[in-house]
Write a protein that holds these residues in place. Structure first.
Motif, PDB file in Angstrom:
ATOM      1  N   PHE A   1      53.388  62.253  32.765  1.00  0.00           N
ATOM      2  CA  PHE A   1      52.180  62.525  33.557  1.00  0.00           C
ATOM      3  C   PHE A   1      50.991  61.699  33.066  1.00  0.00           C
ATOM      4  CE2 PHE A   1      51.610  65.884  30.297  1.00  0.00           C
ATOM      5  CZ  PHE A   1      50.272  65.704  29.961  1.00  0.00           C
ATOM      6  N   GLU A   2      51.002  61.329  31.786  1.00  0.00           N
ATOM      7  CA  GLU A   2      49.921  60.470  31.283  1.00  0.00           C
ATOM      8  C   GLU A   2      50.034  59.060  31.857  1.00  0.00           C
ATOM      9  OE1 GLU A   2      48.763  61.289  26.922  1.00  0.00           O
ATOM     10  OE2 GLU A   2      50.862  61.919  27.017  1.00  0.00           O
ATOM     11  N   VAL A   3      51.275  58.579  31.956  1.00  0.00           N
ATOM     12  CA  VAL A   3      51.487  57.253  32.553  1.00  0.00           C
ATOM     13  C   VAL A   3      51.036  57.267  34.011  1.00  0.00           C
ATOM     14  CG1 VAL A   3      53.175  55.434  32.997  1.00  0.00           C
ATOM     15  CG2 VAL A   3      53.469  56.932  31.015  1.00  0.00           C
ATOM     16  N   VAL A   4      51.357  58.372  34.704  1.00  0.00           N
ATOM     17  CA  VAL A   4      50.927  58.492  36.101  1.00  0.00           C
ATOM     18  C   VAL A   4      49.395  58.498  36.172  1.00  0.00           C
ATOM     19  CG1 VAL A   4      50.963  59.940  38.172  1.00  0.00           C
ATOM     20  CG2 VAL A   4      53.046  59.689  36.805  1.00  0.00           C
ATOM     21  N   ALA A   5      48.771  59.259  35.282  1.00  0.00           N
ATOM     22  CA  ALA A   5      47.301  59.325  35.280  1.00  0.00           C
ATOM     23  C   ALA A   5      46.688  57.944  35.039  1.00  0.00           C
ATOM     24  CB  ALA A   5      46.818  60.320  34.227  1.00  0.00           C
ATOM     25  N   GLU A   6      47.309  57.170  34.144  1.00  0.00           N
ATOM     26  CA  GLU A   6      46.800  55.809  33.901  1.00  0.00           C
ATOM     27  C   GLU A   6      46.858  54.958  35.168  1.00  0.00           C
ATOM     28  OE1 GLU A   6      48.076  55.717  29.161  1.00  0.00           O
ATOM     29  OE2 GLU A   6      49.238  54.572  30.615  1.00  0.00           O
ATOM     30  N   LYS A   7      47.941  55.137  35.924  1.00  0.00           N
ATOM     31  CA  LYS A   7      48.060  54.403  37.191  1.00  0.00           C
ATOM     32  C   LYS A   7      46.997  54.865  38.186  1.00  0.00           C
ATOM     33  CE  LYS A   7      51.656  51.640  36.759  1.00  0.00           C
ATOM     34  NZ  LYS A   7      51.634  50.200  37.044  1.00  0.00           N
TER      35      LYS A   7
ATOM     36  N   SER B   1      64.020  51.741  46.988  1.00  0.00           N
ATOM     37  CA  SER B   1      64.313  50.314  47.165  1.00  0.00           C
ATOM     38  C   SER B   1      63.123  49.400  46.902  1.00  0.00           C
ATOM     39  CB  SER B   1      64.819  50.079  48.595  1.00  0.00           C
ATOM     40  OG  SER B   1      63.832  50.456  49.528  1.00  0.00           O
ATOM     41  N   ASN B   2      61.926  49.972  46.821  1.00  0.00           N
ATOM     42  CA  ASN B   2      60.725  49.133  46.740  1.00  0.00           C
ATOM     43  C   ASN B   2      60.490  48.571  45.338  1.00  0.00           C
ATOM     44  OD1 ASN B   2      60.323  51.955  46.146  1.00  0.00           O
ATOM     45  ND2 ASN B   2      58.170  51.513  45.880  1.00  0.00           N
ATOM     46  N   PRO B   3      59.817  47.413  45.244  1.00  0.00           N
ATOM     47  CA  PRO B   3      59.593  46.787  43.930  1.00  0.00           C
ATOM     48  C   PRO B   3      58.927  47.727  42.922  1.00  0.00           C
ATOM     49  CG  PRO B   3      58.917  45.299  45.695  1.00  0.00           C
ATOM     50  CD  PRO B   3      59.283  46.595  46.353  1.00  0.00           C
ATOM     51  N   SER B   4      57.887  48.457  43.333  1.00  0.00           N
ATOM     52  CA  SER B   4      57.193  49.292  42.351  1.00  0.00           C
ATOM     53  C   SER B   4      57.889  50.632  42.126  1.00  0.00           C
ATOM     54  CB  SER B   4      55.726  49.479  42.720  1.00  0.00           C
ATOM     55  OG  SER B   4      55.592  50.235  43.877  1.00  0.00           O
ATOM     56  N   SER B   5      59.110  50.773  42.602  1.00  0.00           N
ATOM     57  CA  SER B   5      59.907  51.925  42.163  1.00  0.00           C
ATOM     58  C   SER B   5      60.009  51.897  40.642  1.00  0.00           C
ATOM     59  CB  SER B   5      61.304  51.884  42.781  1.00  0.00           C
ATOM     60  OG  SER B   5      62.073  50.844  42.215  1.00  0.00           O
ATOM     61  N   ALA B   6      59.843  50.692  40.066  1.00  0.00           N
ATOM     62  CA  ALA B   6      59.905  50.555  38.606  1.00  0.00           C
ATOM     63  C   ALA B   6      58.735  51.235  37.902  1.00  0.00           C
ATOM     64  CB  ALA B   6      59.950  49.077  38.225  1.00  0.00           C
ATOM     65  N   ASP B   7      57.614  51.427  38.602  1.00  0.00           N
ATOM     66  CA  ASP B   7      56.412  51.986  37.956  1.00  0.00           C
ATOM     67  C   ASP B   7      56.747  53.229  37.135  1.00  0.00           C
ATOM     68  OD1 ASP B   7      54.824  50.033  39.040  1.00  0.00           O
ATOM     69  OD2 ASP B   7      53.754  51.342  40.441  1.00  0.00           O
ATOM     70  N   PHE B   8      57.482  54.146  37.743  1.00  0.00           N
ATOM     71  CA  PHE B   8      57.825  55.388  37.040  1.00  0.00           C
ATOM     72  C   PHE B   8      59.336  55.564  36.885  1.00  0.00           C
ATOM     73  CE2 PHE B   8      53.854  56.356  39.500  1.00  0.00           C
ATOM     74  CZ  PHE B   8      53.003  56.146  38.433  1.00  0.00           C
ATOM     75  N   GLN B   9      60.086  55.198  37.918  1.00  0.00           N
ATOM     76  CA  GLN B   9      61.520  55.493  37.916  1.00  0.00           C
ATOM     77  C   GLN B   9      62.262  54.739  36.816  1.00  0.00           C
ATOM     78  OE1 GLN B   9      62.748  54.758  42.035  1.00  0.00           O
ATOM     79  NE2 GLN B   9      60.887  55.755  42.734  1.00  0.00           N
ATOM     80  N   ASP B  10      61.704  53.605  36.380  1.00  0.00           N
ATOM     81  CA  ASP B  10      62.362  52.812  35.338  1.00  0.00           C
ATOM     82  C   ASP B  10      61.738  53.010  33.960  1.00  0.00           C
ATOM     83  OD1 ASP B  10      63.939  51.893  37.328  1.00  0.00           O
ATOM     84  OD2 ASP B  10      63.215  49.828  37.295  1.00  0.00           O
TER      85      ASP B  10
END
Lengths: 305, 305
Positions: free
Chosen positions: A192-198, B174-183
């Motif tokens: 959740f901290e990573v999400v908050a940073e985004k 499938s989207n590029p920024s799926s990596a933001d959290f999912q990865d």
């Protein structure tokens, strides 16, 4: 037109309230005497449903108007009645907007590219129809779910900039199993901290004249430890805080959610307001909802002043 | 009644197809000649919108019926027209269901407790109205977003068990920024792997007679490395695979998505089918969509056989 965050601050000051009434009504919880008053046997069941759902919620809005800065419509409670419920939502949104309330669509919508844009068209922007653009809903802000990452958020953020709207991204939710994923440790941080940073990144270009971002976060009232951390990451974002009352969040913990100016939060209460007749004046739901909203507003103000 | 997974397998065998047509139509992409044919100047713009949206999509369904196992309705494309769009969705769902197609609501809904239950009532179960229960939609399965954890999924899973429905949880998009959290790496795993492990848990009690779970996962066609891993974690779940074609997923990679029986996937294609007239026979969108769906079906079958 002012940015969403500026409009919100203006309304908070005018109302001396950060309380949001959550309009999450199921027809099964509307008092019998009210249903009897409006039920018309000449009409279809669905028409009765639409009438009663509108008339009940409209009166709740009238009753709490003085004590709340806005209303939040939980999409699920309207969608459970299919497009009939959505039609009632449309009327109620307009009704609340005409009362100059801040109006939030709590749909937690999420998707990518053209699908995210479709949602954004519906609730924040406008939809092209036969060569012209139609604004279907007049919401001030909506909630969204971040799991798809930036691609899923960008269409909403762009419409926030363009149409002066607000977005609240789920960061830390109030439910026990929010821990399933939101509390997983990613390197040395919680997810959740990573999400908050985004959220901070996404909101950097949407800052109003009061210095607050139009891109905020949903942080459940049960999550005071998380709130302290999120507040550090998002010093100038509004937090939409659900979960006080029935869900177990304590008003006195709201001091951990406010920013250094004792500002930057709006607090949702749903069942304690819309079904207040169950605890207060059984024969008068409007008076009950008025009393409940007044009492909740005052206890919040005492906790964060 | 059979479990969702058993019905799906039966339909796949009958149709010799794992292709799902994604009905994601925006009125702006309906061919001009078709709009002219149905536009009635005596009627309101909204009534014309509803008629044309229904008539176009209905014909797409007719055209592709032979080549697809089902249809997936992307909620955003209907919601962008507010409750008017939802009314069209309702009619199209019924229309596709009457053709014995597997019908999926792609709304990625997510919430907790009574709100999640509201969504589930709407799309999988039934909603109490004045003491009786109404089933508003006849979908076979829906998509959901896991960010809220088990509390947000449980109401859906319970209705899947009770009403023999299916659920597809977003795992890797499938989207590029799926990596933001999912990865993000959680201890020694990616977040999407942790989500997949939960999907396995949630689906353990919903296994049909063919041995497949009714609780599946959404895995984007662009994610072949993730798919290999997810397949290990979910050996007997269906994967709903969007993202072939326009979004960059390759049909030949589908061999990494199938299970050890070369089964266990359904593959969505939207724009390449519904707007096929842009690439095929400009004057005949039905023929174009038929040809496109036939060609995509055949290339998928070749890739996974």
């Amino acid at each position: 037109m002012l940015n969403f965050s500026d409009r919100l601050i203006e309304s908070i000051k005018k109302k001396n309230s950060v309380l949001i009434a959550g309009i999450d009504t199921s027809i099964e919880n509307v008092p019998d005497y009210f249903i009897k008053r409006f039920y018309d046997r000449e009409k279809s069941e669905i028409d009765n449903l639409k009438t009663i759902l509108f008339e009940y919620n409209r009166r709740i809005i009238d009753a709490v108007e003085e004590n709340v800065v806005g209303v939040k419509f939980q999409a699920a409670f309207f969608e459970q009645y299919s497009y009939h419920g959505f039609e009632v939502l449309h009327k109620l949104c307009e009704y609340a907007k005409n009362k100059k309330l801040v109006v939030i669509f709590d749909g937690k919508r999420n998707d990518i590219s053209s699908s995210a844009k479709g949602y954004s068209n519906a609730y924040l922007g406008e939809t092209p129809v036969f060569g012209r653009k139609i604004r279907f809903f007049e919401f001030d802000a909506i909630t969204t779910n971040p799991y798809l990452g930036q691609d899923g958020i960008k269409p909403f953020v762009e419409d926030c900039e363009r149409f002066k709207k607000g977005l609240f991204v789920l960061v830390k939710t109030s439910n026990p199993s929010s821990a399933d994923f939101q509390d997983l440790t990613v390197e040395d941080k919680y997810l959740f901290e990573v999400v908050a940073e985004k959220v901070y990144e996404w909101g950097k270009n949407c800052v109003g004249k009061e210095g607050y971002s139009d891109i905020g976060a949903v942080v459940g009232a049960t999550q005071k430890e998380a709130a302290k951390r999120i507040r550090e990451i998002l010093p100038n974002s509004f937090l939409l805080v659900p979960g006080i009352g029935v869900q177990g969040g304590k008003v006195e913990d709201l001091k951990y959610f406010v920013d250094s100016n004792n500002m930057g939060i709006i607090v949702n209460s749903s069942r304690d307001i819309i079904y207040a007749y169950k605890n207060y004046v059984h024969s008068d739901f409007e008076k009950s909802s008025y009393l409940a909203s007044k009492s909740i507003k005052e206890s919040i103000n005492a906790a964060i002043s």
